[in-house]
Design a protein around this motif. Structure first.
Motif, mmCIF file in Angstrom:
data_model
loop_
_atom_site.group_PDB
_atom_site.id
_atom_site.type_symbol
_atom_site.label_atom_id
_atom_site.label_comp_id
_atom_site.label_asym_id
_atom_site.label_seq_id
_atom_site.Cartn_x
_atom_site.Cartn_y
_atom_site.Cartn_z
ATOM 1 N N ASN A 38 29.960 36.936 10.954
ATOM 2 C CA ASN A 38 30.994 35.900 11.003
ATOM 3 C C ASN A 38 31.033 35.155 12.336
ATOM 4 O OD1 ASN A 38 31.812 36.619 8.412
ATOM 5 N ND2 ASN A 38 33.198 38.166 9.197
ATOM 6 N N PHE A 39 30.239 35.591 13.303
ATOM 7 C CA PHE A 39 30.226 34.929 14.607
ATOM 8 C C PHE A 39 29.368 33.664 14.492
ATOM 9 C CE2 PHE A 39 29.257 34.330 19.097
ATOM 10 C CZ PHE A 39 30.522 34.498 19.642
ATOM 11 N N PRO A 40 29.842 32.519 14.998
ATOM 12 C CA PRO A 40 29.119 31.244 14.813
ATOM 13 C C PRO A 40 27.687 31.276 15.353
ATOM 14 C CG PRO A 40 31.270 30.875 15.820
ATOM 15 C CD PRO A 40 31.062 32.357 15.782
ATOM 16 N N LEU A 41 26.759 30.760 14.559
ATOM 17 C CA LEU A 41 25.351 30.697 14.968
ATOM 18 C C LEU A 41 25.176 29.918 16.265
ATOM 19 C CD1 LEU A 41 23.651 29.977 11.527
ATOM 20 C CD2 LEU A 41 23.352 32.014 12.929
ATOM 21 N N SER A 42 25.948 28.871 16.453
ATOM 22 C CA SER A 42 25.803 28.014 17.629
ATOM 23 C C SER A 42 26.235 28.701 18.920
ATOM 24 C CB SER A 42 26.598 26.723 17.444
ATOM 25 O OG SER A 42 27.979 27.021 17.309
ATOM 26 N N GLU A 43 26.967 29.786 18.845
ATOM 27 C CA GLU A 43 27.448 30.482 20.039
ATOM 28 C C GLU A 43 26.621 31.720 20.376
ATOM 29 O OE1 GLU A 43 29.830 29.439 22.135
ATOM 30 O OE2 GLU A 43 29.880 27.620 20.930
ATOM 31 N N ARG A 44 25.689 32.078 19.544
ATOM 32 C CA ARG A 44 24.864 33.272 19.764
ATOM 33 C C ARG A 44 23.776 32.991 20.800
ATOM 34 N NH1 ARG A 44 23.939 35.142 13.462
ATOM 35 N NH2 ARG A 44 26.163 35.275 12.939
ATOM 36 N N PHE A 45 23.163 34.061 21.296
ATOM 37 C CA PHE A 45 22.047 33.952 22.233
ATOM 38 C C PHE A 45 20.737 33.855 21.449
ATOM 39 C CE2 PHE A 45 25.109 36.279 24.955
ATOM 40 C CZ PHE A 45 25.166 35.374 25.993
ATOM 41 N N TYR A 46 19.809 33.052 21.991
ATOM 42 C CA TYR A 46 18.483 32.902 21.415
ATOM 43 C C TYR A 46 17.466 32.975 22.548
ATOM 44 C CZ TYR A 46 20.962 31.211 17.319
ATOM 45 O OH TYR A 46 21.798 31.113 16.250
ATOM 46 N N ALA A 47 16.262 33.449 22.245
ATOM 47 C CA ALA A 47 15.200 33.499 23.251
ATOM 48 C C ALA A 47 13.859 33.309 22.556
ATOM 49 C CB ALA A 47 15.229 34.819 24.012
ATOM 50 N N GLY A 48 12.889 32.947 23.361
ATOM 51 C CA GLY A 48 11.548 32.670 22.877
ATOM 52 C C GLY A 48 11.230 31.200 23.101
ATOM 53 N N GLY A 49 10.068 30.926 23.614
ATOM 54 C CA GLY A 49 9.652 29.549 23.862
ATOM 55 C C GLY A 49 9.490 29.266 25.336
ATOM 56 N N ASP A 50 9.158 28.014 25.647
ATOM 57 C CA ASP A 50 8.833 27.612 27.019
ATOM 58 C C ASP A 50 9.923 27.919 28.038
ATOM 59 O OD1 ASP A 50 6.447 26.669 26.093
ATOM 60 O OD2 ASP A 50 7.061 24.577 26.047
ATOM 61 N N GLY A 51 11.168 27.762 27.681
ATOM 62 C CA GLY A 51 12.249 27.929 28.645
ATOM 63 C C GLY A 51 12.753 29.343 28.825
ATOM 64 N N THR A 52 12.265 30.281 28.020
ATOM 65 C CA THR A 52 12.776 31.648 28.116
ATOM 66 C C THR A 52 11.638 32.657 28.218
ATOM 67 O OG1 THR A 52 12.964 31.798 25.706
ATOM 68 C CG2 THR A 52 14.942 31.130 26.917
ATOM 69 N N VAL A 53 11.096 33.081 27.086
ATOM 70 C CA VAL A 53 9.993 34.043 27.077
ATOM 71 C C VAL A 53 8.791 33.370 26.429
ATOM 72 C CG1 VAL A 53 9.214 36.333 26.353
ATOM 73 C CG2 VAL A 53 11.617 35.967 26.934
ATOM 74 N N ARG A 54 7.879 32.899 27.283
ATOM 75 C CA ARG A 54 6.676 32.236 26.789
ATOM 76 C C ARG A 54 5.842 33.265 26.023
ATOM 77 N NH1 ARG A 54 5.836 30.144 32.823
ATOM 78 N NH2 ARG A 54 6.821 32.172 33.084
ATOM 79 N N GLY A 55 5.101 32.815 25.059
ATOM 80 C CA GLY A 55 4.317 33.730 24.240
ATOM 81 C C GLY A 55 4.996 34.015 22.910
ATOM 82 N N PHE A 56 6.237 33.615 22.771
ATOM 83 C CA PHE A 56 6.959 33.730 21.507
ATOM 84 C C PHE A 56 7.400 32.327 21.094
ATOM 85 C CE2 PHE A 56 7.335 37.899 23.360
ATOM 86 C CZ PHE A 56 7.153 38.734 22.275
#
Length: 128
Positions: A38-56
């Motif tokens: 029930n917690f909004p998707l827009s407020e959750r944490f995300y990682a992976g990609g150029d700005g966070t963890v490259r290689g994902f």
């Protein structure tokens, strides 16, 4: 309803004429009485990609929907970055870098044992 979202970020670029050792640390945690679903998707944490963890791929380091593969995000994150950069070429506008990144996104608390690493090399240049 009370929701607490804490984030912390630190980046350090030691001075050096020809060599840069860049380090980064990001951590975040959300405390909420809501169930994860029930917690909004827009407020959750995300990682992976150029700005966070490259290689994902972008936002795909963490929980994903088993049917669609879409990122679900999480209530905590931990991201560590290490990068060594040095100029190549005469004008010092072209750089080579080697990096090691690690991180995770979790539905529960921050998880040090669940860090997923990646490493690689990069090539970039300064343009006007």
């Amino acid at each position: 309803m009370r929701v607490t979202k804490l984030t912390f970020a630190a980046i350090h670029y030691p001075p050096g004429a020809n060599l840069v050792w860049a380090q980064g640390l990001r951590a975040g945690w959300i405390s909420t009485p809501l169930a994860f679903e029930n917690f909004p998707l827009s407020e959750r944490f995300y990682a992976g990609g150029d700005g966070t963890v490259r290689g994902f791929r972008r936002d795909l380091l963490g929980p994903a929907d088993p049917l669609t593969g879409n990122a679900l995000g999480g209530l905590s994150q931990l991201i560590l970055n290490e990068e060594l950069r040095f100029p190549v070429g005469v004008q010092r506008k072209t750089f080579l870098s080697f990096f090691v990144d690690a991180g995770n996104v979790s539905v529960r608390g921050i998880n040090f044992s669940g860090l997923r690493p990646s490493y690689g090399a990069g090539f970039f240049f300064l343009s006007p």
